[in-house]
Design a protein around this motif. Structure first.
Motif, PDB file in Angstrom:
ATOM      1  N   GLY A 238       4.934  -2.582  -6.089  1.00 58.66           N
ATOM      2  CA  GLY A 238       4.901  -1.584  -6.963  1.00 58.66           C
ATOM      3  C   GLY A 238       3.548  -0.660  -7.400  1.00 58.66           C
ATOM      4  O   GLY A 238       3.249  -0.251  -6.383  1.00 58.66           O
ATOM      5  N   SER A 239       3.495  -0.811  -8.513  1.00 55.56           N
ATOM      6  CA  SER A 239       2.237   0.135  -8.922  1.00 55.56           C
ATOM      7  C   SER A 239       1.247  -0.989  -9.755  1.00 55.56           C
ATOM      8  O   SER A 239       0.358  -0.553 -10.590  1.00 55.56           O
ATOM      9  N   TRP A 240       1.041  -2.331  -9.129  1.00 54.76           N
ATOM     10  CA  TRP A 240       0.014  -3.265  -9.870  1.00 54.76           C
ATOM     11  C   TRP A 240      -1.421  -2.766  -9.587  1.00 54.76           C
ATOM     12  O   TRP A 240      -2.137  -3.190 -10.127  1.00 54.76           O
ATOM     13  N   SER A 241      -1.580  -1.828  -8.476  1.00 57.28           N
ATOM     14  CA  SER A 241      -2.873  -1.569  -8.129  1.00 57.28           C
ATOM     15  C   SER A 241      -3.365  -0.610  -9.197  1.00 57.28           C
ATOM     16  O   SER A 241      -4.636  -0.578  -9.514  1.00 57.28           O
ATOM     17  N   LYS A 242      -2.615   0.178 -10.002  1.00 53.99           N
ATOM     18  CA  LYS A 242      -3.144   0.885 -11.275  1.00 53.99           C
ATOM     19  C   LYS A 242      -3.662  -0.024 -12.213  1.00 53.99           C
ATOM     20  O   LYS A 242      -4.862   0.407 -12.796  1.00 53.99           O
ATOM     21  N   LEU A 243      -3.270  -1.147 -12.431  1.00 57.04           N
ATOM     22  CA  LEU A 243      -3.673  -2.057 -13.302  1.00 57.04           C
ATOM     23  C   LEU A 243      -5.118  -2.659 -12.891  1.00 57.04           C
ATOM     24  O   LEU A 243      -5.999  -2.603 -13.582  1.00 57.04           O
TER      25      LEU A 243
END
Length: 767
Positions: free
Chosen positions: A213-218
């Motif tokens: 998903g977009s967990w890298s953003k966190l």
């Protein structure tokens, strides 16, 4: 124009701060963007049906999802399984879509929607698997069993597929899915007209069982805030005249917290071993059972899965799991489950684990899950290290504080402090001891410092075997500086050395005896007694004839001749003591993994000096760069398991910054004399030599390079080395560079964190 210049001059500090902040934010933003491009939207698949030989057309709906139009495939789901989407083998009949949307729904027995997702048809390729990611993942009820197989005879849900046409859609064009020819299974197809038909077979599809998903953003946001905060705060503090220990405490705390987040669970250096020791001591504090009947460590049920492997996973999914479970609470605090970790039989040096044990015990009292417990344990270690590092900077002589500040803010010490490693406490003790000994060469000790230098020596002795020579730094302190009364100063030095040796022997004597297991101890003892007796006799003779020049010259000449004869004889005896290993023993010692059961010992080294020297020379050329990375911190995690190495440019920057901090200012007095510097270099050489000897004891005799030697073992003496460089008489700087060096160190360590996040998260990502 003059007004503008005056305005800029008055607000110069503000504009520089804004410029530094903007540069830090842009760097962190770029690192986050680059990371998201590489790791976001990555799926992990599990095959459900991989047999297919024909295609079936997927029904097309007029619009939306109102009707029952679709292909209905009964699907099994494992109990407790989480599904993020499905992967389908689709066919476009050799046609490229320009418009349209493919929809998927996961339905229960009553027709209620469990999960749903969609896919733009323009992304579909003919006869190729395509992913449909659900809006929200679905977790099947029940207890998870990884060994459970998919059973199509007892489907637990239904997968509904249909697509809608967009503007410009060719009505003659169809979208299909590959299926097996299984006569025992059926799917239902309901067309837009409401016509229902049954088709034999099973669709070829897979489940998306994990999705980045977009967990890298966190991850990028957390690390970006911490690194930007450290750089900006460091710039403000350093330009406003704050003390260096305050910079270490504030900025080191932010960067250490970033490392605690950056390092995935159980990926820190030897973290699994340190976790087991801390957990054992935490259970003892809480009155929990320590071991089962097989002497395996007892743990909480929520912690048991993490004690089954000695190294944690890395990659974006490791971060995803950490962030998902970081807030878990309500875990049963009782240690009722046997783990795979054996109970530590030897006594644990709790002085190296004070912070970790405190954090883990607090987390267990609060009922936090494994990830929360691990983070609190790391933070406890970080706080303990920062307190000692800041104290070392405050205690150090004024002209050496920049050195201690830069070493404390180096990436490797902060990485160790941001894990459960016991090396953080060792670094703190030795930094404080070194700083205090160097400071007391130039000024008298306060009563607290007199006690402190003895206590620190006592703590260093049992810390790690190779650092015992560092305790000899106490001998560099003039007696009049240690205590007003000479007898008190002598007693303090003797007490410090005795406590260090006793503590060292208590913890390391067994290992030392094992390393000397094949040494002729009887012969060496006799030789030592004979040498001591000869020294006493020669000393007595020299005392008697010291005033007679002729007799003294004869005595010294005879002594030189005796030494010239004794050294080759002693060398021959050492290199030929006992018989060594027979060819049969050498051949029979090889295990299935190719390693010999015999390792380099003191006796083997003496009997095989040429081979040992060759091994050391090969190790320097093959592993020298890795050792330097271990000192600086440009190799992350446990380098033996994961070769996570940041850019060598950052390593060059670290070296230059350390040298800048070490160079003296022109005209500065040099308090270390030639003999003192020689003694300090001897201590450094002893520590490094012992680290090589220790690594040799781990190295099988059939290896061609050293095993297990890491550069971080030399970190405790790095401030002493830089202090010796500082007292050179060749190079100097015109302007004090310690504050600039400290700021540069903050920037470089922040870059290591940002680049390390990309290397960790993108490790072995699917193509």
């Amino acid at each position: 124009m003059q007004t503008v210049k005056s305005f800029l001059a008055r607000h110069r500090q503000l504009f520089l701060t804004l410029l530094v902040a903007a540069a830090a934010v842009l760097t962190a933003a770029w690192a986050g963007f680059d990371l998201s491009q590489r790791v976001d939207g990555q799926p992990v698949y599990e095959i459900v049906n991989d047999e297919y030989s024909r295609t079936v057309t997927i029904p097309r709906a007029e619009s939306g999802t109102d009707s029952a139009t679709g292909l209905y495939q009964p699907v099994p789901i494992k109990a407790g399984q989480r599904i993020y989407g499905v992967r389908l083998n689709l066919t476009t009949h050799n046609w490229a879509f320009r418009t349209g949307t493919l929809f998927a729904q996961l339905l229960d027995d009553s027709g209620a929607v469990l999960a749903q997702g969609s896919l733009d048809c323009i992304t579909i390729r003919d006869n190729t698997f395509a992913d449909l990611i659900f809006d929200q993942p679905y977790t099947a009820p029940g207890q998870a069993y990884e060994e459970e197989a998919y059973d199509f005879s007892h489907p637990s849900a239904t997968l509904r597929l249909w697509y809608t046409a967009g503007d410009g859609w060719d009505l003659d064009h169809l979208l299909g899915i590959w299926m097996s020819s299984d006569e025992g299974a059926t799917v239902t197809r309901i067309n837009a007209s409401g016509t229902r038909e049954t088709v034999r077979g099973t669709a070829a599809f897979q489940y998306v069982v994990n999705y980045s998903g977009s967990w890298s953003k966190l991850l990028s946001a957390v690390l970006g805030i911490l690194t930007v905060g450290a750089v900006v705060a460091g710039f403000v503090l350093l330009t406003r005249g704050a003390r260096l220990w305050q910079v270490v405490l504030a900025c080191g705390g932010l960067l250490g917290l970033a490392f605690a987040v950056l390092t995935p669970p159980l990926v820190g250096p030897d973290e699994y071993t340190h976790l087991a020791k801390c957990y054992q001591q935490s259970s003892a504090l809480l009155g929990q059972p320590l071991a089962d009947e097989n002497w395996n460590l007892m743990v909480r049920p929520c912690d048991a899965p993490w004690f089954g492997t000695q190294t944690g996973d890395i990659g974006i999914f490791a971060y995803k799991e950490t962030f998902e479970h970081l807030g878990d609470h309500g875990c049963d605090g009782a240690a009722t489950v046997s783990s795979a970790a054996p109970l530590t039989a030897d006594s644990i040096n709790n002085t190296l684990y004070l912070g970790q044990i405190t954090g883990i015990t607090l987390a267990r009292l609060l009922g936090l899950g494994f990830h929360g417990m691990l983070l609190l344990g790391r933070l406890g270690n970080l706080i303990f290290y920062l307190a000692l590092a800041a104290l070392a900077v405050a205690l150090a002589p004024k002209h050496l504080r920049g050195i201690f500040a830069c070493v404390a803010l180096l990436a490797q010490p902060l990485q160790l402090a941001g894990s459960l490693s016991a090396d953080a406490a060792v670094l703190g003790y030795l930094f404080c001891f070194t700083a205090l000994c160097l400071a007391l060469r130039t000024r008298p000790a306060r009563p607290a410092e007199l006690v402190g230098v003895v206590v620190l020596a006592a703590l260093i002795g049992p810390a790690k075997a190779i650092y015992l020579p560092a305790v000899l730094l106490i001998l560099l302190i003039p007696k009049e500086h240690l205590a007003p009364r000479r007898s008190v100063a002598v007693c303090a030095k003797v007490l410090a050395l005795v406590l260090a040796v006793v503590g060292w022997a208590k913890v390391n004597l067994g290992a030392a005896l094992y390393a000397a297991r094949d040494v002729d101890t009887v012969g060496l003892t006799r030789a030592g007694l004979a040498l001591a007796l000869a020294a006493a006799v020669l000393g007595f003779v020299y005392w008697k004839i010291r005033r007679d020049a002729r007799k003294r010259n004869i005595f010294l000449g005879g002594l030189a001749a005796a030494i010239a004869v004794a050294v080759p004889v002693a060398f021959y005896k050492l290199t030929h003591m006992w018989g060594g290993l027979t060819p049969e023993q050498l051949v029979g010692s090889i295990q299935e993994n190719g390693d010999s059961i015999y390792t380099y010992s003191a006796g083997y080294i003496c009997r095989n000096l040429p081979n040992t020297i060759k091994l050391l020379l090969r190790s320097v050329s093959a592993q020298g760069a890795q050792w330097l990375q271990g000192v600086l911190g440009t190799a992350l995690g446990e380098p033996i398991v994961y070769p996570i190495q940041v850019s060598w440019v950052l390593g060059v920057g670290f070296v230059l910054v350390l040298l800048a901090a070490a160079l003296p200012k022109a005209g500065e007095t040099l308090p270390l004399g030639r003999r003192t510097k020689a003694g300090c270099w001897a201590i450094v050489v002893c520590v490094i030599g012992l680290s090589f000897f220790t690594a040799l004891n781990w190295t099988p005799i059939n290896y061609t390079t050293l095993f297990g030697l890491q550069g971080r073992y030399w970190l405790p003496v790095l401030p002493l080395v830089l202090a010796l460089i500082h007292h050179n008489r060749t190079f100097a700087v015109q302007k004090d560079a310690e504050r600039g060096a400290a700021f540069a160190m903050l920037c470089l360590t922040s870059l290591v964190i940002l680049q390390g996040a990309g290397l960790y998260a993108a490790w072995q990502m699917p193509s």
